[in-house]
Scaffold this motif. Structure first.
Motif, PDB file in Angstrom:
ATOM      1  N   LEU A  88       0.817  -1.216   0.000  1.00  0.00           N
ATOM      2  CA  LEU A  88       0.000   0.000   0.000  1.00  0.00           C
ATOM      3  C   LEU A  88       0.852   1.269   0.000  1.00  0.00           C
ATOM      4  CD1 LEU A  88      -2.691  -1.081   2.626  1.00  0.00           C
ATOM      5  CD2 LEU A  88      -2.865  -1.132   0.127  1.00  0.00           C
ATOM      6  N   TYR A  89       2.160   1.120  -0.124  1.00  0.00           N
ATOM      7  CA  TYR A  89       3.106   2.241  -0.045  1.00  0.00           C
ATOM      8  C   TYR A  89       2.880   3.259  -1.155  1.00  0.00           C
ATOM      9  CZ  TYR A  89       7.571   4.680  -0.609  1.00  0.00           C
ATOM     10  OH  TYR A  89       8.542   5.621  -0.764  1.00  0.00           O
ATOM     11  N   SER A  90       2.945   4.545  -0.773  1.00  0.00           N
ATOM     12  CA  SER A  90       2.868   5.655  -1.713  1.00  0.00           C
ATOM     13  C   SER A  90       4.066   6.576  -1.490  1.00  0.00           C
ATOM     14  CB  SER A  90       1.570   6.445  -1.509  1.00  0.00           C
ATOM     15  OG  SER A  90       1.638   7.695  -2.170  1.00  0.00           O
ATOM     16  N   GLU A  91       4.984   6.591  -2.443  1.00  0.00           N
ATOM     17  CA  GLU A  91       6.171   7.447  -2.320  1.00  0.00           C
ATOM     18  C   GLU A  91       5.784   8.923  -2.233  1.00  0.00           C
ATOM     19  OE1 GLU A  91      10.444   8.327  -4.486  1.00  0.00           O
ATOM     20  OE2 GLU A  91       9.238   6.645  -5.168  1.00  0.00           O
ATOM     21  N   LYS A  92       4.784   9.310  -3.009  1.00  0.00           N
ATOM     22  CA  LYS A  92       4.342  10.705  -2.993  1.00  0.00           C
ATOM     23  C   LYS A  92       3.805  11.079  -1.600  1.00  0.00           C
ATOM     24  CE  LYS A  92       1.354  13.971  -5.347  1.00  0.00           C
ATOM     25  NZ  LYS A  92       0.219  14.156  -6.240  1.00  0.00           N
ATOM     26  N   LEU A  93       3.050  10.175  -0.998  1.00  0.00           N
ATOM     27  CA  LEU A  93       2.525  10.438   0.340  1.00  0.00           C
ATOM     28  C   LEU A  93       3.656  10.470   1.365  1.00  0.00           C
ATOM     29  CD1 LEU A  93       0.070  10.875   2.181  1.00  0.00           C
ATOM     30  CD2 LEU A  93      -0.144   8.388   2.327  1.00  0.00           C
ATOM     31  N   ARG A  94       4.621   9.576   1.230  1.00  0.00           N
ATOM     32  CA  ARG A  94       5.735   9.508   2.183  1.00  0.00           C
ATOM     33  C   ARG A  94       6.480  10.833   2.264  1.00  0.00           C
ATOM     34  NH1 ARG A  94      11.307   6.083   1.917  1.00  0.00           N
ATOM     35  NH2 ARG A  94      11.591   5.824   4.153  1.00  0.00           N
ATOM     36  N   SER A  95       6.692  11.468   1.127  1.00  0.00           N
ATOM     37  CA  SER A  95       7.464  12.710   1.107  1.00  0.00           C
ATOM     38  C   SER A  95       6.748  13.860   1.807  1.00  0.00           C
ATOM     39  CB  SER A  95       7.805  13.096  -0.341  1.00  0.00           C
ATOM     40  OG  SER A  95       6.624  13.431  -1.047  1.00  0.00           O
ATOM     41  N   ASN A  96       5.511  13.649   2.243  1.00  0.00           N
ATOM     42  CA  ASN A  96       4.752  14.678   2.953  1.00  0.00           C
ATOM     43  C   ASN A  96       4.954  14.646   4.465  1.00  0.00           C
ATOM     44  OD1 ASN A  96       2.981  16.327   1.076  1.00  0.00           O
ATOM     45  ND2 ASN A  96       2.670  14.257   0.317  1.00  0.00           N
ATOM     46  N   GLY A  97       5.837  13.762   4.942  1.00  0.00           N
ATOM     47  CA  GLY A  97       6.136  13.741   6.372  1.00  0.00           C
ATOM     48  C   GLY A  97       4.915  13.487   7.222  1.00  0.00           C
ATOM     49  N   VAL A  98       4.719  14.326   8.221  1.00  0.00           N
ATOM     50  CA  VAL A  98       3.570  14.185   9.110  1.00  0.00           C
ATOM     51  C   VAL A  98       2.385  14.861   8.422  1.00  0.00           C
ATOM     52  CG1 VAL A  98       2.651  14.559  11.427  1.00  0.00           C
ATOM     53  CG2 VAL A  98       5.109  14.192  11.108  1.00  0.00           C
ATOM     54  N   ALA A  99       1.742  14.094   7.565  1.00  0.00           N
ATOM     55  CA  ALA A  99       0.615  14.581   6.765  1.00  0.00           C
ATOM     56  C   ALA A  99      -0.628  14.740   7.640  1.00  0.00           C
ATOM     57  CB  ALA A  99       0.345  13.603   5.619  1.00  0.00           C
ATOM     58  N   CYS A 100      -1.618  15.437   7.126  1.00  0.00           N
ATOM     59  CA  CYS A 100      -2.864  15.694   7.857  1.00  0.00           C
ATOM     60  C   CYS A 100      -3.440  14.416   8.459  1.00  0.00           C
ATOM     61  CB  CYS A 100      -3.909  16.304   6.923  1.00  0.00           C
ATOM     62  SG  CYS A 100      -3.331  17.701   5.948  1.00  0.00           S
ATOM     63  N   ALA A 101      -3.493  13.372   7.642  1.00  0.00           N
ATOM     64  CA  ALA A 101      -4.104  12.109   8.069  1.00  0.00           C
ATOM     65  C   ALA A 101      -3.374  11.479   9.253  1.00  0.00           C
ATOM     66  CB  ALA A 101      -4.153  11.135   6.893  1.00  0.00           C
ATOM     67  N   ALA A 102      -2.105  11.805   9.450  1.00  0.00           N
ATOM     68  CA  ALA A 102      -1.347  11.209  10.561  1.00  0.00           C
ATOM     69  C   ALA A 102      -1.984  11.535  11.907  1.00  0.00           C
ATOM     70  CB  ALA A 102       0.098  11.683  10.534  1.00  0.00           C
ATOM     71  N   CYS A 103      -2.506  12.721  12.059  1.00  0.00           N
ATOM     72  CA  CYS A 103      -3.155  13.115  13.311  1.00  0.00           C
ATOM     73  C   CYS A 103      -4.676  13.054  13.231  1.00  0.00           C
ATOM     74  CB  CYS A 103      -2.743  14.538  13.694  1.00  0.00           C
ATOM     75  SG  CYS A 103      -0.996  14.715  14.082  1.00  0.00           S
ATOM     76  N   HIS A 104      -5.221  13.221  12.032  1.00  0.00           N
ATOM     77  CA  HIS A 104      -6.662  13.403  11.898  1.00  0.00           C
ATOM     78  C   HIS A 104      -7.431  12.227  11.311  1.00  0.00           C
ATOM     79  CE1 HIS A 104      -6.661  17.614  13.135  1.00  0.00           C
ATOM     80  NE2 HIS A 104      -5.543  17.750  12.451  1.00  0.00           N
ATOM     81  N   LEU A 105      -6.788  11.082  11.070  1.00  0.00           N
ATOM     82  CA  LEU A 105      -7.502   9.973  10.441  1.00  0.00           C
ATOM     83  C   LEU A 105      -7.112   8.646  11.070  1.00  0.00           C
ATOM     84  CD1 LEU A 105      -9.437   9.388   8.021  1.00  0.00           C
ATOM     85  CD2 LEU A 105      -7.404   8.965   6.660  1.00  0.00           C
TER      86      LEU A 105
END
Length: 187
Positions: A88-105
């Motif tokens: 399920l890995y997404s390189e594009k998502l990974r480069s976003n660090g602590v993305a919104c979903a990390a805390c909010h989803l």
């Protein structure tokens, strides 16, 4: 843990884990997050330390728990005691660090602090679950406090922020981390 499949009635935008898609509606939060240290938590300087001789694969996986915490951000995961490629890995998502979903989803359910104003009766993405701890320093602890035995140099923990706050005048006065670091809920 993977976020799982979004409910079928979600639009493509609602189902997305990408911060810019969150920013389509939450533009002020996205603009502030984009220039934050959380957004840069998985940059070139961090990635440059992921490898021999600096870190083992176990250490890399552990570092990602804070630097790119979503399951979908991790190219490799620990599963059944073995390191495996994450399908399920997404390189594009990974480069976003602590993305919104990390805390909010969590499992396709949105979470946030108590609302400050009226909430519409039929909100997008099924609204959100109120989590009162968003406003408490303990919410930040999982990434901003290492435990004894975790990473340390000369006996000093590499991440000791929460304990330092607990010993500070701010904690004694009841001031929480987000009060200064995210004033008025700015990211």
């Amino acid at each position: 843990m993977p976020q799982g499949r979004a409910p079928e009635h979600f639009s493509e935008l609602e189902a997305s884990l990408m911060p810019e898609d969150c920013g389509a509606c939450h533009d002020e939060q996205f603009a502030a997050w984009k220039s934050s240290r959380h957004a840069a938590a998985m940059g070139a300087s961090v990635l440059g330390q992921f490898g021999h001789p600096w870190l083992s694969m176990d250490d890399v996986i552990s570092c990602q728990d804070c630097h790119a915490p979503l399951y979908e951000q991790k190219p490799f995961v620990l599963s059944g005691g073995e390191i495996r490629k994450n399908m399920l890995y997404s390189e594009k998502l990974r480069s976003n660090g602590v993305a919104c979903a990390a805390c909010h989803l969590r499992s396709q359910v949105r979470h946030g602090p108590p609302p400050r104003k009226w909430v519409e009766p039929d909100p997008p993405h099924n609204g959100f679950k109120v989590v009162r701890d968003f406003n408490r320093s303990e919410f930040c602890k999982s990434c901003h406090q290492f435990e004894k035995g975790d990473g340390a140099i000369n006996g000093k923990l590499l991440e000791d922020t929460f304990e330092q706050w607990k010993k500070s005048d701010y904690a004694a006065q009841g001031k929480q981390c987000a009060g200064c670091h995210m004033p008025d809920r700015r990211h």
